[in-house]
Motif scaffolding. Sequence first.
Motif, mmCIF file in Angstrom:
data_model
loop_
_atom_site.group_PDB
_atom_site.id
_atom_site.type_symbol
_atom_site.label_atom_id
_atom_site.label_comp_id
_atom_site.label_asym_id
_atom_site.label_seq_id
_atom_site.Cartn_x
_atom_site.Cartn_y
_atom_site.Cartn_z
ATOM 1 N N GLY A 1 90.331 -48.530 -24.176
ATOM 2 C CA GLY A 1 91.707 -48.073 -24.063
ATOM 3 C C GLY A 1 92.195 -47.267 -25.253
ATOM 4 O O GLY A 1 93.218 -46.586 -25.179
ATOM 5 N N GLU A 2 91.460 -47.316 -26.372
ATOM 6 C CA GLU A 2 91.825 -46.551 -27.559
ATOM 7 C C GLU A 2 91.072 -45.227 -27.654
ATOM 8 O O GLU A 2 91.149 -44.541 -28.672
ATOM 9 C CB GLU A 2 91.546 -47.394 -28.816
ATOM 10 C CG GLU A 2 92.366 -48.671 -28.882
ATOM 11 C CD GLU A 2 91.969 -49.541 -30.064
ATOM 12 O OE1 GLU A 2 91.686 -48.986 -31.149
ATOM 13 O OE2 GLU A 2 91.935 -50.764 -29.891
ATOM 14 N N GLY A 3 90.303 -44.888 -26.600
ATOM 15 C CA GLY A 3 89.560 -43.633 -26.604
ATOM 16 C C GLY A 3 88.293 -43.665 -27.438
ATOM 17 O O GLY A 3 87.783 -42.633 -27.850
ATOM 18 N N ARG B 1 85.280 -46.734 -17.531
ATOM 19 C CA ARG B 1 86.571 -46.958 -18.178
ATOM 20 C C ARG B 1 87.112 -48.303 -17.732
ATOM 21 O O ARG B 1 86.560 -48.948 -16.867
ATOM 22 C CB ARG B 1 87.544 -45.824 -17.834
ATOM 23 C CG ARG B 1 87.108 -44.513 -18.472
ATOM 24 C CD ARG B 1 88.020 -43.361 -18.134
ATOM 25 N NE ARG B 1 87.791 -42.948 -16.742
ATOM 26 C CZ ARG B 1 88.560 -42.081 -16.092
ATOM 27 N NH1 ARG B 1 89.611 -41.558 -16.673
ATOM 28 N NH2 ARG B 1 88.273 -41.736 -14.853
ATOM 29 N N GLU B 2 88.222 -48.700 -18.349
ATOM 30 C CA GLU B 2 88.797 -50.024 -18.113
ATOM 31 C C GLU B 2 87.724 -51.075 -18.413
ATOM 32 O O GLU B 2 87.387 -51.910 -17.582
ATOM 33 C CB GLU B 2 89.343 -50.144 -16.687
ATOM 34 C CG GLU B 2 90.436 -49.134 -16.380
ATOM 35 C CD GLU B 2 90.880 -49.131 -14.929
ATOM 36 O OE1 GLU B 2 90.700 -50.158 -14.220
ATOM 37 O OE2 GLU B 2 91.413 -48.093 -14.496
ATOM 38 N N VAL B 3 87.197 -50.990 -19.631
ATOM 39 C CA VAL B 3 86.090 -51.857 -20.027
ATOM 40 C C VAL B 3 86.588 -53.138 -20.693
ATOM 41 O O VAL B 3 87.676 -53.177 -21.268
ATOM 42 C CB VAL B 3 85.104 -51.133 -20.972
ATOM 43 C CG1 VAL B 3 84.461 -49.960 -20.284
ATOM 44 C CG2 VAL B 3 85.772 -50.709 -22.257
ATOM 45 N N GLY B 4 85.782 -54.157 -20.577
ATOM 46 C CA GLY B 4 86.061 -55.436 -21.209
ATOM 47 C C GLY B 4 84.765 -56.190 -21.415
ATOM 48 O O GLY B 4 83.700 -55.757 -20.960
ATOM 49 N N ALA C 1 82.940 -52.792 -16.627
ATOM 50 C CA ALA C 1 83.963 -51.755 -16.435
ATOM 51 C C ALA C 1 84.500 -51.826 -15.013
ATOM 52 O O ALA C 1 83.755 -52.105 -14.073
ATOM 53 C CB ALA C 1 83.372 -50.377 -16.706
ATOM 54 N N ALA C 2 85.788 -51.549 -14.872
ATOM 55 C CA ALA C 2 86.426 -51.558 -13.558
ATOM 56 C C ALA C 2 86.421 -50.177 -12.918
ATOM 57 O O ALA C 2 86.551 -50.062 -11.703
ATOM 58 C CB ALA C 2 87.857 -52.068 -13.676
ATOM 59 N N ARG C 3 86.256 -49.128 -13.725
ATOM 60 C CA ARG C 3 86.324 -47.760 -13.192
ATOM 61 C C ARG C 3 85.077 -46.978 -13.576
ATOM 62 O O ARG C 3 84.703 -46.928 -14.749
ATOM 63 C CB ARG C 3 87.562 -47.069 -13.735
ATOM 64 C CG ARG C 3 87.784 -45.703 -13.140
ATOM 65 C CD ARG C 3 89.147 -45.184 -13.471
ATOM 66 N NE ARG C 3 89.331 -43.903 -12.816
ATOM 67 C CZ ARG C 3 90.446 -43.217 -12.853
ATOM 68 N NH1 ARG C 3 91.481 -43.685 -13.508
ATOM 69 N NH2 ARG C 3 90.538 -42.064 -12.245
#
Length: 195
Positions: free
Chosen positions: A51-53, A126-129, A100-102
């Motif tokens: 989320g911070e690029g 993206r939308e990683v965790g 990742a969700a995306r």
Amino acid sequence: MSTYEVRSHTERMRNRVFSIVTDAVEMPGGEVADRDYMVHVGAVGVVALDGEGRVALVRQYRPAVRQVLWELPAGLIDVPGESLVDAAARELAEEADLVAARWDLLAEVHTTPGCSNEKIRLFLAREVGPVTSDTPYERTHEEADLELHWVALDEAVRMALSGEITNAACVIGVLAAAQAKAQDWKTLRPATSAE
């Protein structure tokens, strides 16, 4: 353009990742020449952005160049029936402990077409965790020493252009992600278009 007809195809050796073959190829003018190359199972790589690029880069030792390189989480397409995006998700979890969700497709690249048919599909995650499993993936051999680093995308571009990153898939993935971001992600393709 000539058709370059393959007159014969001989496998010289095989392992679980690639085989070495010799093709007798008819050249323009009719002469037949032997061409040796590697037939590779194929690979996937992941540009994971938080989320911070920042992009997730790993440091991994590569015996062929005898160096620790900056790389993307990546690996082989070696699970029968597994889709390419699922292979990418598996590699992201195995090498970086991330999910990742995306998912989108960034690029498809023949890595070394002068001596191999290897093709790597590079995905944007993206939308990683973090992986939520209680049983983390057990890394062995060179992967046991992997180091995950979060690097600002602009800094990763600088590293790619300065020669600090030399892994081709990583250079292409970082530059493709930066270009996609500059185009407000409109150039991205669906993750399934690599199938």
